[in-house]
Every structure is written in C-alpha cells, then in structure tokens.
Motif scaffolding. Sequence first.
Motif, PDB file in Angstrom:
ATOM      1  N   LEU A   6       0.777  -1.239   0.081  1.00 24.20           N
ATOM      2  CA  LEU A   6      -0.191   0.099   0.071  1.00 24.20           C
ATOM      3  C   LEU A   6       0.891   1.321   0.083  1.00 24.20           C
ATOM      4  CD1 LEU A   6      -2.804   1.097   0.152  1.00 24.20           C
ATOM      5  CD2 LEU A   6      -2.659   1.242   2.768  1.00 24.20           C
ATOM      6  N   ILE A   7       1.886   1.205   0.731  1.00 21.98           N
ATOM      7  CA  ILE A   7       2.842   2.443   0.748  1.00 21.98           C
ATOM      8  C   ILE A   7       3.534   2.619  -0.656  1.00 21.98           C
ATOM      9  CG2 ILE A   7       4.950   3.327   1.778  1.00 21.98           C
ATOM     10  CD1 ILE A   7       4.054   2.003   4.396  1.00 21.98           C
ATOM     11  N   VAL A   8       3.987   1.495  -1.132  1.00 19.41           N
ATOM     12  CA  VAL A   8       4.584   1.589  -2.541  1.00 19.41           C
ATOM     13  C   VAL A   8       3.740   2.151  -3.489  1.00 19.41           C
ATOM     14  CG1 VAL A   8       5.716   0.412  -4.379  1.00 19.41           C
ATOM     15  CG2 VAL A   8       6.315   0.089  -2.090  1.00 19.41           C
ATOM     16  N   VAL A   9       2.671   1.282  -3.709  1.00 21.92           N
ATOM     17  CA  VAL A   9       1.677   1.922  -4.714  1.00 21.92           C
ATOM     18  C   VAL A   9       1.069   3.162  -4.429  1.00 21.92           C
ATOM     19  CG1 VAL A   9      -0.795   1.604  -5.520  1.00 21.92           C
ATOM     20  CG2 VAL A   9       0.767  -0.524  -5.188  1.00 21.92           C
ATOM     21  N   GLY A  10       0.641   3.614  -3.020  1.00 22.44           N
ATOM     22  CA  GLY A  10       0.376   5.063  -2.719  1.00 22.44           C
ATOM     23  C   GLY A  10       1.426   6.041  -3.112  1.00 22.44           C
ATOM     24  N   GLY A  11       2.628   5.698  -2.773  1.00 18.64           N
ATOM     25  CA  GLY A  11       3.816   6.612  -3.546  1.00 18.64           C
ATOM     26  C   GLY A  11       3.688   6.824  -4.804  1.00 18.64           C
ATOM     27  N   ILE A  12       3.432   5.684  -5.722  1.00 15.20           N
ATOM     28  CA  ILE A  12       3.526   5.894  -6.943  1.00 15.20           C
ATOM     29  C   ILE A  12       2.387   6.572  -7.728  1.00 15.20           C
ATOM     30  CG2 ILE A  12       3.399   4.666  -9.058  1.00 15.20           C
ATOM     31  CD1 ILE A  12       5.079   2.320  -7.622  1.00 15.20           C
ATOM     32  N   GLY A  36      -0.891   9.723  -1.964  1.00 12.49           N
ATOM     33  CA  GLY A  36      -1.446   8.734  -2.430  1.00 12.49           C
ATOM     34  C   GLY A  36      -2.203   7.775  -1.526  1.00 12.49           C
ATOM     35  N   ILE A  37      -1.738   7.547  -0.370  1.00 16.30           N
ATOM     36  CA  ILE A  37      -2.531   6.718   0.805  1.00 16.30           C
ATOM     37  C   ILE A  37      -3.741   7.426   0.970  1.00 16.30           C
ATOM     38  CG2 ILE A  37      -2.361   5.835   3.013  1.00 16.30           C
ATOM     39  CD1 ILE A  37       0.531   5.065   2.498  1.00 16.30           C
ATOM     40  N   VAL A  38      -3.803   8.795   1.201  1.00 19.84           N
ATOM     41  CA  VAL A  38      -5.168   9.372   1.740  1.00 19.84           C
ATOM     42  C   VAL A  38      -6.046   9.286   0.442  1.00 19.84           C
ATOM     43  CG1 VAL A  38      -5.910  11.827   2.406  1.00 19.84           C
ATOM     44  CG2 VAL A  38      -3.848  10.864   3.405  1.00 19.84           C
ATOM     45  N   GLY A  39      -5.538   9.697  -0.642  1.00 21.85           N
ATOM     46  CA  GLY A  39      -6.421   9.547  -1.875  1.00 21.85           C
ATOM     47  C   GLY A  39      -6.759   8.435  -2.290  1.00 21.85           C
ATOM     48  N   ALA A  40      -6.112   7.158  -1.695  1.00 22.97           N
ATOM     49  CA  ALA A  40      -6.832   5.843  -1.876  1.00 22.97           C
ATOM     50  C   ALA A  40      -7.947   5.524  -0.915  1.00 22.97           C
ATOM     51  CB  ALA A  40      -5.453   4.806  -1.708  1.00 22.97           C
ATOM     52  N   ILE A  41      -7.617   6.037   0.332  1.00 23.43           N
ATOM     53  CA  ILE A  41      -8.633   6.083   1.279  1.00 23.43           C
ATOM     54  C   ILE A  41      -9.919   6.682   0.865  1.00 23.43           C
ATOM     55  CG2 ILE A  41      -9.225   6.482   3.780  1.00 23.43           C
ATOM     56  CD1 ILE A  41      -6.394   5.825   4.274  1.00 23.43           C
ATOM     57  N   LEU A  42      -9.812   7.988   0.360  1.00 20.95           N
ATOM     58  CA  LEU A  42     -10.810   8.860  -0.135  1.00 20.95           C
ATOM     59  C   LEU A  42     -11.663   7.954  -1.364  1.00 20.95           C
ATOM     60  CD1 LEU A  42      -9.645  12.496  -0.361  1.00 20.95           C
ATOM     61  CD2 LEU A  42     -12.026  11.670   0.124  1.00 20.95           C
ATOM     62  N   ALA A  43     -10.856   7.296  -2.011  1.00 23.26           N
ATOM     63  CA  ALA A  43     -11.605   6.999  -3.302  1.00 23.26           C
ATOM     64  C   ALA A  43     -12.211   5.687  -2.791  1.00 23.26           C
ATOM     65  CB  ALA A  43     -10.517   6.248  -4.091  1.00 23.26           C
ATOM     66  N   GLY A  44     -11.667   4.916  -1.729  1.00 23.90           N
ATOM     67  CA  GLY A  44     -12.225   3.681  -1.166  1.00 23.90           C
ATOM     68  C   GLY A  44     -13.665   3.974  -0.608  1.00 23.90           C
ATOM     69  N   PHE A  45     -13.699   5.130  -0.099  1.00 23.18           N
ATOM     70  CA  PHE A  45     -15.075   5.428   0.229  1.00 23.18           C
ATOM     71  C   PHE A  45     -16.174   6.171  -0.577  1.00 23.18           C
ATOM     72  CE2 PHE A  45     -12.614   5.734   4.580  1.00 23.18           C
ATOM     73  CZ  PHE A  45     -13.215   4.475   5.115  1.00 23.18           C
ATOM     74  N   ILE A  46     -15.653   6.974  -1.545  1.00 22.42           N
ATOM     75  CA  ILE A  46     -16.567   7.592  -2.404  1.00 22.42           C
ATOM     76  C   ILE A  46     -16.867   6.988  -3.713  1.00 22.42           C
ATOM     77  CG2 ILE A  46     -16.772   9.932  -3.415  1.00 22.42           C
ATOM     78  CD1 ILE A  46     -15.429  11.077  -0.827  1.00 22.42           C
ATOM     79  N   ILE A  47     -15.531   6.982  -4.275  1.00 22.96           N
ATOM     80  CA  ILE A  47     -15.480   6.633  -5.730  1.00 22.96           C
ATOM     81  C   ILE A  47     -15.807   4.887  -6.141  1.00 22.96           C
ATOM     82  CG2 ILE A  47     -13.948   6.738  -8.018  1.00 22.96           C
ATOM     83  CD1 ILE A  47     -12.709   9.200  -6.693  1.00 22.96           C
ATOM     84  N   PHE A  67      -7.373   2.910 -10.504  1.00 21.82           N
ATOM     85  CA  PHE A  67      -7.849   3.991 -11.304  1.00 21.82           C
ATOM     86  C   PHE A  67      -8.717   5.007 -10.270  1.00 21.82           C
ATOM     87  CE2 PHE A  67     -10.980   6.392 -13.656  1.00 21.82           C
ATOM     88  CZ  PHE A  67     -10.174   7.111 -14.503  1.00 21.82           C
ATOM     89  N   ALA A  68      -9.459   4.471  -9.465  1.00 24.45           N
ATOM     90  CA  ALA A  68     -10.233   5.120  -8.569  1.00 24.45           C
ATOM     91  C   ALA A  68      -9.323   5.744  -7.499  1.00 24.45           C
ATOM     92  CB  ALA A  68     -11.194   4.163  -7.725  1.00 24.45           C
ATOM     93  N   SER A  69      -8.208   4.966  -6.934  1.00 24.15           N
ATOM     94  CA  SER A  69      -7.210   5.464  -6.190  1.00 24.15           C
ATOM     95  C   SER A  69      -6.589   6.918  -6.638  1.00 24.15           C
ATOM     96  CB  SER A  69      -6.322   4.465  -5.671  1.00 24.15           C
ATOM     97  OG  SER A  69      -6.838   3.619  -4.823  1.00 24.15           O
ATOM     98  N   PHE A  70      -6.123   6.688  -7.970  1.00 26.15           N
ATOM     99  CA  PHE A  70      -5.558   7.638  -8.666  1.00 26.15           C
ATOM    100  C   PHE A  70      -6.450   8.971  -8.649  1.00 26.15           C
ATOM    101  CE2 PHE A  70      -4.960   9.924 -12.892  1.00 26.15           C
ATOM    102  CZ  PHE A  70      -3.401  10.590 -12.579  1.00 26.15           C
ATOM    103  N   ILE A  71      -7.654   9.051  -9.136  1.00 24.52           N
ATOM    104  CA  ILE A  71      -8.829   9.929  -9.227  1.00 24.52           C
ATOM    105  C   ILE A  71      -8.773  10.767  -7.698  1.00 24.52           C
ATOM    106  CG2 ILE A  71     -11.079  10.392  -9.794  1.00 24.52           C
ATOM    107  CD1 ILE A  71      -9.474  10.153 -12.060  1.00 24.52           C
ATOM    108  N   GLY A  72      -8.724   9.769  -6.605  1.00 20.46           N
ATOM    109  CA  GLY A  72      -9.126  10.235  -5.296  1.00 20.46           C
ATOM    110  C   GLY A  72      -7.701  11.164  -4.928  1.00 20.46           C
ATOM    111  N   ALA A  73      -6.481  10.746  -5.300  1.00 19.83           N
ATOM    112  CA  ALA A  73      -5.359  11.292  -5.068  1.00 19.83           C
ATOM    113  C   ALA A  73      -5.442  12.712  -5.931  1.00 19.83           C
ATOM    114  CB  ALA A  73      -4.060  10.832  -5.520  1.00 19.83           C
TER     115      ALA A  73
END
Length: 89
Positions: A6-12, A36-47, A67-73
């Motif tokens: 999650l840290i590596v993917v969130g960083g990318i 990246g991590i906060v965007g992934a958490i946001l996307a997990g709840f909303i997108i 893709f949803a995590s990227f949009i969240g970031a």
Amino acid sequence: MNFIILIVVGGILGWLASIVMRTNAQQGILLNVVVGIVGAILAGFIITPLIGGAPITEGAFDIRSLFASFIGAVVLLAIVNLFRRGKVR
C-alpha cells in the motif's frame, strides 16, 4: 506485507497525481506517499462504490481500484491547491 505494498503503490499514485496537477516540484517523496494513501482511502469510501469493485486499502489491486485511487489522489491535490492558492490548476 499488504501495508508495504500500500505504501509503494500509494507513493507511485501520489507521484503520478502530482505530475498531473503540476505540483511535483513542490512535493517530496513523503508527501507523495501521503497524498497517494489518503487519496486511496478517499476513493475507497467515495469513488469505488460508484464504479464497483473493492478499494485498494483492502488489498484489491485491479485496474478499477488503482484508477479510483488515482482519481482520489488527484481530487485531494485539487482540494489542497484550492485552499493553498485559492484556485485549482
């Protein structure tokens, strides 16, 4: 092990979002990971519920969750830019 991935993917994803939003020169690697991590958490709840699938925070690394995590970031960086500068780039 899932947390390290999650840290590596969130960083990318945070790095790619900072390139899209043109804030890469202002951010370091730590802020990219946080975005990246906060965007992934946001996307997990909303997108993610809107497009179907599981969030990346639960270990689902398919194209929809990435893709949803990227949009969240990107959305998170837009909100930060809005408060920091008063406008979205």
